[in-house]
Write an enzyme that holds these catalytic residues in place. Sequence first.
Site, PDB file in Angstrom:
ATOM      1  N   ARG A  33     -13.582 -20.839  32.877  1.00  0.00           N
ATOM      2  CA  ARG A  33     -14.402 -20.526  34.054  1.00  0.00           C
ATOM      3  C   ARG A  33     -14.404 -21.695  35.049  1.00  0.00           C
ATOM      4  O   ARG A  33     -14.282 -21.488  36.252  1.00  0.00           O
ATOM      5  CB  ARG A  33     -15.844 -20.217  33.636  1.00  0.00           C
ATOM      6  CG  ARG A  33     -15.980 -19.094  32.618  1.00  0.00           C
ATOM      7  CD  ARG A  33     -16.500 -17.803  33.241  1.00  0.00           C
ATOM      8  NE  ARG A  33     -16.949 -16.877  32.230  1.00  0.00           N
ATOM      9  CZ  ARG A  33     -16.175 -16.028  31.556  1.00  0.00           C
ATOM     10  NH1 ARG A  33     -14.866 -15.973  31.813  1.00  0.00           N
ATOM     11  NH2 ARG A  33     -16.674 -15.207  30.655  1.00  0.00           N
ATOM     12  N   GLU A 177     -24.980  -7.480  19.314  1.00  0.00           N
ATOM     13  CA  GLU A 177     -24.068  -7.162  20.432  1.00  0.00           C
ATOM     14  C   GLU A 177     -22.737  -6.607  19.933  1.00  0.00           C
ATOM     15  O   GLU A 177     -21.810  -7.367  19.640  1.00  0.00           O
ATOM     16  CB  GLU A 177     -23.820  -8.416  21.287  1.00  0.00           C
ATOM     17  CG  GLU A 177     -22.879  -8.131  22.468  1.00  0.00           C
ATOM     18  CD  GLU A 177     -22.590  -9.354  23.343  1.00  0.00           C
ATOM     19  OE1 GLU A 177     -23.087 -10.453  23.035  1.00  0.00           O
ATOM     20  OE2 GLU A 177     -21.851  -9.195  24.325  1.00  0.00           O
ATOM     21  N   LYS A 219     -27.570  -5.300  22.427  1.00  0.00           N
ATOM     22  CA  LYS A 219     -26.833  -5.659  23.657  1.00  0.00           C
ATOM     23  C   LYS A 219     -25.533  -4.873  23.675  1.00  0.00           C
ATOM     24  O   LYS A 219     -24.506  -5.335  23.163  1.00  0.00           O
ATOM     25  CB  LYS A 219     -26.590  -7.174  23.673  1.00  0.00           C
ATOM     26  CG  LYS A 219     -25.764  -7.663  24.846  1.00  0.00           C
ATOM     27  CD  LYS A 219     -25.886  -9.167  25.018  1.00  0.00           C
ATOM     28  CE  LYS A 219     -24.914  -9.698  26.047  1.00  0.00           C
ATOM     29  NZ  LYS A 219     -25.182 -11.094  26.417  1.00  0.00           N
ATOM     30  N   SER A 261     -22.502  -7.243  30.871  1.00  0.00           N
ATOM     31  CA  SER A 261     -21.840  -6.743  32.083  1.00  0.00           C
ATOM     32  C   SER A 261     -20.351  -6.498  31.845  1.00  0.00           C
ATOM     33  O   SER A 261     -19.758  -5.651  32.527  1.00  0.00           O
ATOM     34  CB  SER A 261     -22.068  -7.677  33.269  1.00  0.00           C
ATOM     35  OG  SER A 261     -21.702  -9.002  32.983  1.00  0.00           O
ATOM     36  N   GLY A 262     -19.757  -7.233  30.933  1.00  0.00           N
ATOM     37  CA  GLY A 262     -18.416  -6.913  30.435  1.00  0.00           C
ATOM     38  C   GLY A 262     -17.265  -6.965  31.417  1.00  0.00           C
ATOM     39  O   GLY A 262     -16.208  -6.417  31.124  1.00  0.00           O
ATOM     40  N   GLY A 263     -17.463  -7.573  32.592  1.00  0.00           N
ATOM     41  CA  GLY A 263     -16.369  -7.622  33.555  1.00  0.00           C
ATOM     42  C   GLY A 263     -16.568  -6.643  34.711  1.00  0.00           C
ATOM     43  O   GLY A 263     -15.722  -6.540  35.598  1.00  0.00           O
ATOM     44  N   ARG A 293     -21.327 -13.003  33.173  1.00  0.00           N
ATOM     45  CA  ARG A 293     -20.573 -13.063  34.424  1.00  0.00           C
ATOM     46  C   ARG A 293     -21.321 -12.458  35.612  1.00  0.00           C
ATOM     47  O   ARG A 293     -21.301 -13.007  36.712  1.00  0.00           O
ATOM     48  CB  ARG A 293     -19.211 -12.374  34.239  1.00  0.00           C
ATOM     49  CG  ARG A 293     -18.230 -13.221  33.488  1.00  0.00           C
ATOM     50  CD  ARG A 293     -17.103 -12.413  32.920  1.00  0.00           C
ATOM     51  NE  ARG A 293     -17.508 -11.581  31.796  1.00  0.00           N
ATOM     52  CZ  ARG A 293     -16.694 -10.784  31.121  1.00  0.00           C
ATOM     53  NH1 ARG A 293     -15.431 -10.699  31.493  1.00  0.00           N
ATOM     54  NH2 ARG A 293     -17.123 -10.078  30.097  1.00  0.00           N
TER      55      ARG A 293
HETATM   56  C1  5MM Z   1     -21.460 -15.725  28.181  1.00  0.00           C
HETATM   57  O1  5MM Z   1     -20.281 -15.210  27.608  1.00  0.00           O
HETATM   58  C2  5MM Z   1     -20.244 -14.969  26.201  1.00  0.00           C
HETATM   59  C3  5MM Z   1     -18.834 -15.352  25.850  1.00  0.00           C
HETATM   60  O2  5MM Z   1     -18.836 -16.081  24.723  1.00  0.00           O
HETATM   61  P1  5MM Z   1     -17.410 -16.627  24.164  1.00  0.00           P
HETATM   62  O3  5MM Z   1     -17.063 -17.791  25.007  1.00  0.00           O
HETATM   63  O4  5MM Z   1     -17.688 -16.986  22.758  1.00  0.00           O
HETATM   64  O5  5MM Z   1     -16.441 -15.499  24.304  1.00  0.00           O
HETATM   65  C4  5MM Z   1     -20.423 -13.474  25.863  1.00  0.00           C
HETATM   66  O6  5MM Z   1     -20.665 -13.233  24.510  1.00  0.00           O
HETATM   67  C5  5MM Z   1     -21.538 -12.910  26.662  1.00  0.00           C
HETATM   68  O7  5MM Z   1     -22.779 -13.385  26.184  1.00  0.00           O
HETATM   69  C6  5MM Z   1     -21.559 -11.393  26.661  1.00  0.00           C
HETATM   70  O8  5MM Z   1     -20.286 -10.818  26.571  1.00  0.00           O
HETATM   71  C7  5MM Z   1     -22.176 -10.946  27.951  1.00  0.00           C
HETATM   72  O9  5MM Z   1     -21.497 -11.548  29.032  1.00  0.00           O
HETATM   73  P2  5MM Z   1     -20.927 -10.609  30.172  1.00  0.00           P
HETATM   74  O10 5MM Z   1     -20.156 -11.562  31.063  1.00  0.00           O
HETATM   75  O11 5MM Z   1     -20.059  -9.585  29.506  1.00  0.00           O
HETATM   76  O12 5MM Z   1     -22.166 -10.009  30.830  1.00  0.00           O
END
Ligand code: 5MM
Length: 340
Positions: A33, A177, A219, A261-263, A293
């Site tokens: 990032r 999650e 989640k 949010s997943g992208g 994200r």
């Molecule tokens: C914050 O991103 C987390 C990623 O962790 P890693 O670096 O271990 O992959 C991730 O688990 C995040 O908490 C969830 O996917 C939610 O984030 P998004 O961006 O999908 O809302």
Amino acid sequence: MDTRELEMNAMKLVSPGRGILAADESTGTMGKRLLGVGLEPNEEARRSYRANLFSTPNCESAISGVILYDETIRQNMDDGTPISEFLTSVGIIPGIKVDTGAKELANCPGEKITEGLDELRERCSEYYQMGARFAKWRAVITIGDGIPSKSCISTNAHALARYAAICQEQGLVPIIEPEVLMDGSHDAQRCYEVTSEILKETFSACKEQGVHIPGALLKPNMIISGKSCSVQIPRQEVAELTLRCLMENVPSELPGVVFLSGGQSDEDATAHLNIMNTIDSNPPWELSYSYGRALQASALKSWAEGTPEDSQQSFAHRAKMNSLARYGKWSEDAELEQKL
Ligand code: 5MM
């Protein structure tokens, strides 16, 4: 297990108008990032960006909890106050990612199993002493040719339940999650089927292992077409399908659903949540956010291109938009406002 404390903290995390900031990117993900916005990825860069984000004035009105990474929970704010102590002092509950990442699942090419159960009890106990009151574990489910396999679904569900049971024993509210990824060309119907399958299996494993559902949060992903699917369904349909899928598979004793949010784009993630909170279907759980994200993308960009205050403003704006979505009061017009 102190079920009263667990239930109380779970309810606080989904209190009205508030949601969770997922700032638990592992070192590798955070590195990507930072490099993505042209910054050098080192420990101080990770600390200073996050400390600035957490000190956003009034962000506690929209943020109930922050998920931290192991490195971050051991770091301090600029004035030397431990980060978890600072968050608690402004009314934000510190949380912690306790999985150690998704690794290749043996005998299942292209699929992952999340690891981190070894010494989890001891780690949870230490995190509780450091001020954490909730935890997160993410399982990753990929849709593709012939996958997910039964093995991927059942091993991940079993691990999620084991994690949740250990967290609760140690006083941490587990965020469960199971993420069905958006990557791929599958349609929304396929996402619906796979999400139903992993949710069913996860709650069945939780039941078998005695997880106290009123002291946990879910989640999940939303029901959405794969990124490269030629048919992208409209926002209203995403919201309706997601709610239907949850109504069919999630126990009513759960206090809250905090979406990832997943992208999705920032605005889609907000709009989908907003529609769900306007549909008159009376779901038994709070519908909230635990975005990474979708809460941070613009803040990280402003951190690299502008001032620390610009970054805080970008974050405050997205937090406010999602807070409105919790009441079903978000609108395109609200996007034009800038401050909390
Ligand atoms: C914050 O991103 C987390 C990623 O962790 P890693 O670096 O271990 O992959 C991730 O688990 C995040 O908490 C969830 O996917 C939610 O984030 P998004 O961006 O999908 O809302």
